[in-house]
Enzyme design. Structure first.
Site, mmCIF file in Angstrom:
data_model
loop_
_atom_site.group_PDB
_atom_site.id
_atom_site.type_symbol
_atom_site.label_atom_id
_atom_site.label_comp_id
_atom_site.label_asym_id
_atom_site.label_seq_id
_atom_site.Cartn_x
_atom_site.Cartn_y
_atom_site.Cartn_z
ATOM 1 N N HIS A 34 102.980 75.914 41.062
ATOM 2 C CA HIS A 34 102.482 74.694 40.438
ATOM 3 C C HIS A 34 102.393 74.927 38.940
ATOM 4 O O HIS A 34 102.708 76.024 38.447
ATOM 5 C CB HIS A 34 101.128 74.295 41.040
ATOM 6 C CG HIS A 34 100.134 75.418 41.076
ATOM 7 N ND1 HIS A 34 99.595 75.970 39.943
ATOM 8 C CD2 HIS A 34 99.611 76.126 42.115
ATOM 9 C CE1 HIS A 34 98.761 76.931 40.266
ATOM 10 N NE2 HIS A 34 98.761 77.071 41.581
ATOM 11 N N HIS A 37 101.087 78.240 37.541
ATOM 12 C CA HIS A 37 102.045 79.362 37.505
ATOM 13 C C HIS A 37 103.020 79.199 36.336
ATOM 14 O O HIS A 37 103.351 80.163 35.653
ATOM 15 C CB HIS A 37 102.874 79.411 38.792
ATOM 16 C CG HIS A 37 102.096 79.680 40.041
ATOM 17 N ND1 HIS A 37 101.908 78.730 41.008
ATOM 18 C CD2 HIS A 37 101.469 80.796 40.467
ATOM 19 C CE1 HIS A 37 101.200 79.248 41.999
ATOM 20 N NE2 HIS A 37 100.916 80.500 41.698
#
Ligand code: PAF
Length: 281
Positions: A34, A37
């Protein structure tokens, strides 16, 4: 971007890069990426010549009754996202190669691993430090970028690096949040629509703690009670823990002063979510 699944191949690549004096920035992940990250990949790129990300859902950090089997996975989507972020290598080792039969070695940061999330998830941080140490030995990072959302994990990994004299700098990047404050997490995927709304209670309780401190509250118990009241008003939420500690030793504080970590874990339905803020009192 190259996808590397064999440990020896990854070791060759990282050894060669380090031999040429290149700085490797590394982001270890369990995939189902997501925006949180992606922000770590960007930070790694800023700091290094070569960016390596890993995706490995690490069985050693899941308890027997936890969600290892149903942990969300979508490698094809993750590959697209890592390519788009300019990651150079994606390391995706197989469980059988990481933990072959007869695997016996674990590393544990005592004390720090037994509180907070470690109390609710016995053995969790031993699994985290073991895989992170193994990944560092394979990837040879100059920098490893971790998210502040997993505050205790970052503190424990920093302590392991210091205690074991490892040659990697741990960089902690800010938590990325949805517009309503919910911290990004792969586990948000488990939430129903109703639960997703209720999940904002974690951040709202942290904001309440911040407000109390700004208003001059110094008593940690009073802050915890304020957070607890708010969360208990949310029918879908069940508190696992609320903790108010210093930011290095995770020692419980009764009076608020200096840099304070306010962290919590809350079940929303069956999904356990964590969040935290650091407050400078
Ligand atoms: O934060 C995570 O996703 C994991 O705990 C990590 C650091 C990748 C180790 O498996």
């Amino acid at each position: 971007m190259d996808i590397i699944s064999r440990i020896n191949r990854m070791k060759e690549i990282s050894k060669e890069a380090r031999g040429k004096g290149k700085k490797i920035g590394f982001v270890p992940t369990m995939g189902f990426l997501h925006e949180g990250h992606l922000s770590l990949f960007r930070r790694a790129r800023e700091l290094s010549d070569i960016t390596i990300a890993s995706i490995f859902v690490n069985p050693a950090q899941f308890g027997p009754a936890e969600d290892f089997d149903k942990y969300p996975r979508d490698l094809a989507r993750d590959v697209d996202l890592t390519v788009a972020e300019g990651v150079d290598y994606l390391f995706t080792p197989a469980v059988e190669e990481v933990y072959p039969e007869g695997y016996f070695t674990y590393v544990e940061v005592k004390r720090l691993s037994d509180t907070m999330c470690g109390r609710s998830r016995p053995g969790h941080f031993r699994g985290v430090t073991t895989i992170v140490l193994k990944l560092f030995n394979i990837v040879l990072p100059s920098f490893a970028i971790l998210g502040q959302k997993d505050a205790q994990q970052a503190i424990i990994i920093k302590k392991m690096v210091k205690d074991l004299n490892m040659n990697v700098e741990i960089v902690v990047a800010p938590t990325v949040r949805h517009e309503d404050g919910l911290a990004m997490s792969s586990r948000n995927y488990y939430l129903s629509m109703e639960e997703r709304k209720a999940a904002t209670i974690l951040y709202r309780s942290l904001i309440e703690a911040q407000r109390l401190i700004n208003d001059g509250e110094k008593d940690a118990e009073a802050i915890e009670i304020g957070m607890r009241k708010l969360i208990e008003d949310e029918p879908l939420a069940r508190i696992d823990y609320i903790s108010i500690t210093d930011t290095a030793q995770l020692e419980h504080l009764s009076k608020i002063s200096g840099e304070v970590l306010i962290a919590l874990a809350v079940f929303i339905g069956n999904t356990r979510l964590i969040d935290n803020i650091i407050v400078n009192a």
